[in-house]
Scaffold this motif. Sequence first.
Motif, PDB file in Angstrom:
ATOM      1  N   ALA A 133       0.838  -1.199   0.000  1.00  0.00           N
ATOM      2  CA  ALA A 133       0.000   0.000   0.000  1.00  0.00           C
ATOM      3  C   ALA A 133       0.868   1.242   0.000  1.00  0.00           C
ATOM      4  N   THR A 134       0.547   2.151  -0.907  1.00  0.00           N
ATOM      5  CA  THR A 134       1.197   3.463  -0.928  1.00  0.00           C
ATOM      6  C   THR A 134       0.228   4.554  -0.485  1.00  0.00           C
ATOM      7  N   GLN A 135      -1.016   4.144  -0.195  1.00  0.00           N
ATOM      8  CA  GLN A 135      -2.025   5.099   0.241  1.00  0.00           C
ATOM      9  C   GLN A 135      -3.128   4.341   0.976  1.00  0.00           C
ATOM     10  N   PHE A 136      -4.021   5.084   1.631  1.00  0.00           N
ATOM     11  CA  PHE A 136      -5.164   4.467   2.291  1.00  0.00           C
ATOM     12  C   PHE A 136      -6.100   3.853   1.240  1.00  0.00           C
ATOM     13  N   PRO A 137      -6.829   2.773   1.588  1.00  0.00           N
ATOM     14  CA  PRO A 137      -7.699   2.094   0.623  1.00  0.00           C
ATOM     15  C   PRO A 137      -8.876   2.960   0.205  1.00  0.00           C
ATOM     16  N   THR A 138      -9.232   2.878  -1.078  1.00  0.00           N
ATOM     17  CA  THR A 138     -10.348   3.668  -1.593  1.00  0.00           C
ATOM     18  C   THR A 138     -11.283   2.873  -2.497  1.00  0.00           C
ATOM     19  N   THR A 139     -10.917   1.651  -2.857  1.00  0.00           N
ATOM     20  CA  THR A 139     -11.691   0.889  -3.839  1.00  0.00           C
ATOM     21  C   THR A 139     -12.161  -0.443  -3.256  1.00  0.00           C
ATOM     22  N   LYS A 140     -13.072  -1.070  -3.982  1.00  0.00           N
ATOM     23  CA  LYS A 140     -13.538  -2.411  -3.592  1.00  0.00           C
ATOM     24  C   LYS A 140     -12.389  -3.408  -3.645  1.00  0.00           C
ATOM     25  N   THR A 141     -11.496  -3.256  -4.615  1.00  0.00           N
ATOM     26  CA  THR A 141     -10.331  -4.135  -4.708  1.00  0.00           C
ATOM     27  C   THR A 141      -9.447  -3.994  -3.479  1.00  0.00           C
ATOM     28  N   ASP A 142      -9.235  -2.755  -3.044  1.00  0.00           N
ATOM     29  CA  ASP A 142      -8.455  -2.514  -1.823  1.00  0.00           C
ATOM     30  C   ASP A 142      -9.119  -3.184  -0.622  1.00  0.00           C
ATOM     31  N   LEU A 143     -10.427  -3.001  -0.505  1.00  0.00           N
ATOM     32  CA  LEU A 143     -11.162  -3.563   0.623  1.00  0.00           C
ATOM     33  C   LEU A 143     -11.123  -5.081   0.599  1.00  0.00           C
ATOM     34  N   ASP A 144     -11.265  -5.670  -0.594  1.00  0.00           N
ATOM     35  CA  ASP A 144     -11.225  -7.135  -0.708  1.00  0.00           C
ATOM     36  C   ASP A 144      -9.905  -7.687  -0.166  1.00  0.00           C
ATOM     37  N   ALA A 145      -8.798  -7.006  -0.458  1.00  0.00           N
ATOM     38  CA  ALA A 145      -7.489  -7.469   0.003  1.00  0.00           C
ATOM     39  C   ALA A 145      -7.406  -7.427   1.524  1.00  0.00           C
ATOM     40  N   ILE A 146      -7.972  -6.399   2.128  1.00  0.00           N
ATOM     41  CA  ILE A 146      -7.964  -6.294   3.591  1.00  0.00           C
ATOM     42  C   ILE A 146      -8.835  -7.374   4.202  1.00  0.00           C
ATOM     43  N   GLU A 147     -10.004  -7.618   3.597  1.00  0.00           N
ATOM     44  CA  GLU A 147     -10.912  -8.640   4.121  1.00  0.00           C
ATOM     45  C   GLU A 147     -10.294 -10.033   4.009  1.00  0.00           C
ATOM     46  N   ARG A 148      -9.575 -10.316   2.918  1.00  0.00           N
ATOM     47  CA  ARG A 148      -8.920 -11.625   2.776  1.00  0.00           C
ATOM     48  C   ARG A 148      -7.843 -11.796   3.847  1.00  0.00           C
ATOM     49  N   TYR A 149      -7.096 -10.735   4.077  1.00  0.00           N
ATOM     50  CA  TYR A 149      -6.036 -10.793   5.090  1.00  0.00           C
ATOM     51  C   TYR A 149      -6.639 -11.010   6.482  1.00  0.00           C
ATOM     52  N   ALA A 150      -7.704 -10.280   6.786  1.00  0.00           N
ATOM     53  CA  ALA A 150      -8.350 -10.427   8.091  1.00  0.00           C
ATOM     54  C   ALA A 150      -8.911 -11.837   8.263  1.00  0.00           C
ATOM     55  N   ALA A 151      -9.542 -12.366   7.215  1.00  0.00           N
ATOM     56  CA  ALA A 151     -10.125 -13.711   7.295  1.00  0.00           C
ATOM     57  C   ALA A 151      -9.045 -14.765   7.521  1.00  0.00           C
ATOM     58  N   ALA A 152      -7.880 -14.563   6.892  1.00  0.00           N
ATOM     59  CA  ALA A 152      -6.784 -15.515   7.054  1.00  0.00           C
ATOM     60  C   ALA A 152      -6.198 -15.487   8.458  1.00  0.00           C
ATOM     61  N   HIS A 153      -6.565 -14.437   9.208  1.00  0.00           N
ATOM     62  CA  HIS A 153      -6.024 -14.303  10.561  1.00  0.00           C
ATOM     63  C   HIS A 153      -7.143 -14.251  11.605  1.00  0.00           C
ATOM     64  N   GLY A 154      -8.214 -14.992  11.304  1.00  0.00           N
ATOM     65  CA  GLY A 154      -9.216 -15.245  12.320  1.00  0.00           C
ATOM     66  C   GLY A 154     -10.375 -14.277  12.393  1.00  0.00           C
ATOM     67  N   LYS A 155     -10.423 -13.281  11.502  1.00  0.00           N
ATOM     68  CA  LYS A 155     -11.577 -12.373  11.505  1.00  0.00           C
ATOM     69  C   LYS A 155     -12.363 -12.613  10.215  1.00  0.00           C
ATOM     70  N   PRO A 156     -13.522 -13.251  10.305  1.00  0.00           N
ATOM     71  CA  PRO A 156     -14.243 -13.681   9.102  1.00  0.00           C
ATOM     72  C   PRO A 156     -14.870 -12.559   8.295  1.00  0.00           C
ATOM     73  N   GLY A 157     -15.083 -11.393   8.878  1.00  0.00           N
ATOM     74  CA  GLY A 157     -15.709 -10.314   8.123  1.00  0.00           C
ATOM     75  C   GLY A 157     -15.860  -9.071   8.972  1.00  0.00           C
ATOM     76  N   PHE A 158     -16.024  -7.940   8.299  1.00  0.00           N
ATOM     77  CA  PHE A 158     -16.254  -6.667   8.976  1.00  0.00           C
ATOM     78  C   PHE A 158     -17.741  -6.340   8.930  1.00  0.00           C
ATOM     79  N   THR A 159     -18.281  -5.908  10.055  1.00  0.00           N
ATOM     80  CA  THR A 159     -19.704  -5.578  10.116  1.00  0.00           C
ATOM     81  C   THR A 159     -20.058  -4.413   9.203  1.00  0.00           C
ATOM     82  N   ASP A 160     -19.155  -3.434   9.129  1.00  0.00           N
ATOM     83  CA  ASP A 160     -19.428  -2.220   8.352  1.00  0.00           C
ATOM     84  C   ASP A 160     -18.263  -1.920   7.430  1.00  0.00           C
TER      85      ASP A 160
END
Length: 558
Positions: free
Chosen positions: A273-300
């Motif tokens: 990352a060179t900047q804060f996330p702004t797109t669905k693609t950016d968000l998908d990458a964060i959600e995959r990383y979180a899921a791989a480390h025990g957080k299945p999803g973000f409520t909001d």
Amino acid sequence: MKYLSLIILMLAGSALSGQTIPQDAYPKCPVDQKTFDKWFLSGNPSVNGFVKPADSVGFSESSVCDFYAWSKQMFLWLTSQSAGTRVFDSSTFYDVSPADSSHQRKFLPHGRGPITHLMAPRFAKEGPHGLPIIEDKSGDLFEVVQPSIDDSGKQIVVDNTGSIVEVSKASITGNHKLAFQDRSGKNIELPSPTAHKSDSEAANAIQTAREFIVNGRPVFVDSSDNIIDVDQGQAGSFGVLESQTDGLVYYLSMTNDVYAYFLTGVKNDAIPATQFPTTKTDLDAIERYAAAHGKPGFTDAQALTLELKSSWIEVDERTKKSYITTTATIPTYNKSDPKKWIPNGEKQVTLGLLGLHIVGSVAGHPEMIWATFEHFGDTPNALYSYINAQQLPVSVPQSTAGTWGFSASNSTGPFNVAHMKVDGANIVAESGFSITPSDSLRVYPWGAAGGNASANTFLISIQNSISALMPKGDIRSNYFLVGATWTTSGNAPPAGQAGATNVANSTLETYTQKPGGCFLCHVSRPTPSLAPNALSHIFGGESTGLQPLFPSAALGSK
């Protein structure tokens, strides 16, 4: 030209008279009923009803009004209540610890039940390295390194041989330089200016100043050993803000879970990352990383990354009726000395929300939207103007009449002068003062210069529009959007700064309300950058700022 009638918004259950809002400003930013209804989870506005977060991923802009509407919806969501817990107190958010001696901070997770925050009274305006800020009379900002004190309470310095020497006497010379003498009365020779120029000044830009005490007063010098000319009451340490009824103000920083996992992924080299996330693609990458480390999803998840900074004051059964509240543990003090309060314990209390910064990334804007809200009873406004319904300019004069949280009624100033500061765990009076309330003034009432009637009207208009739609009796109506700022086309600030460009919160930036607003400090110099650690003071670098939720080595992230 005659003045338009003004309506005073009286706060139920509060002794504070509150702001006056012009009611017939030109409607530059109307929010229609259908749009407003969709903000509520039920689709039907109700008193203290639950509001959904703004869709930061799907954010689109046609005017400045879209940024202000995002800000208003986010405020209503963050302060919504479900099952007895406000959203900002829920497990979606993390408290951020104060910086330690290594400039490191930690995420403090919220549980799923009631939370008790740890808060302390200090002025919250910090530079990129967690140091207090002062401003010279020309408007330049400096991060302040406080004086070193030995066990005897004497100031110490490092001389030109590298030895630590106790200062017996400090004075200002005829050529406006600092001079020090040791116990024997001998002059202390200091290192050359280039020897103590800081890395932060060379690389990131807000200049660095050092604080010294001369005849009981703070004196600041720059990296060339020039004395910095500052106004009386500038806090060389973190200033402390006190209400007119002797209540101290407490501060808290938070982030949401998307921010926490984004930072963790970046600092663990798992999310490039060179900047804060702004797109669905950016968000998908964060959600995959979180899921791989025990957080299945973000409520909001659609909220993307959010950073909050808030100010609070202790309230009782009578006054809390007009405030959004939380529970916190705060220090107690021995107040027998009017110039030095010493902590003697702690207590759990109910605190009322005074001010709230909401900073969030949205589609097309990695520099983020920087919005701030205040309680109507906080602080009176300086002179400002707006455009009325007949499209004519109207001037609203400065007035401190009435009852305010942070200004004496009919005060003529001086305004925004710190009377005390934090010194270690103690609270000590600034030179020439005792520990007493000072008078505050909102210098840029709507985040713009007093004569910028058009810019002010956008904010007054959306305030009036949403106030008319809010269900009567909703406690969130006791707060208003002071302003928000961003840049055009998502540029690295300060290039193309837009919106309320001078925005400041009177309880969060009491002593540093200057042109440039948020991007006066949250900017990379000399080269503008969108890097997260350039914009966010808490994000920090690889070994500073907020530390990851978990180490990469333990989970094989790298």
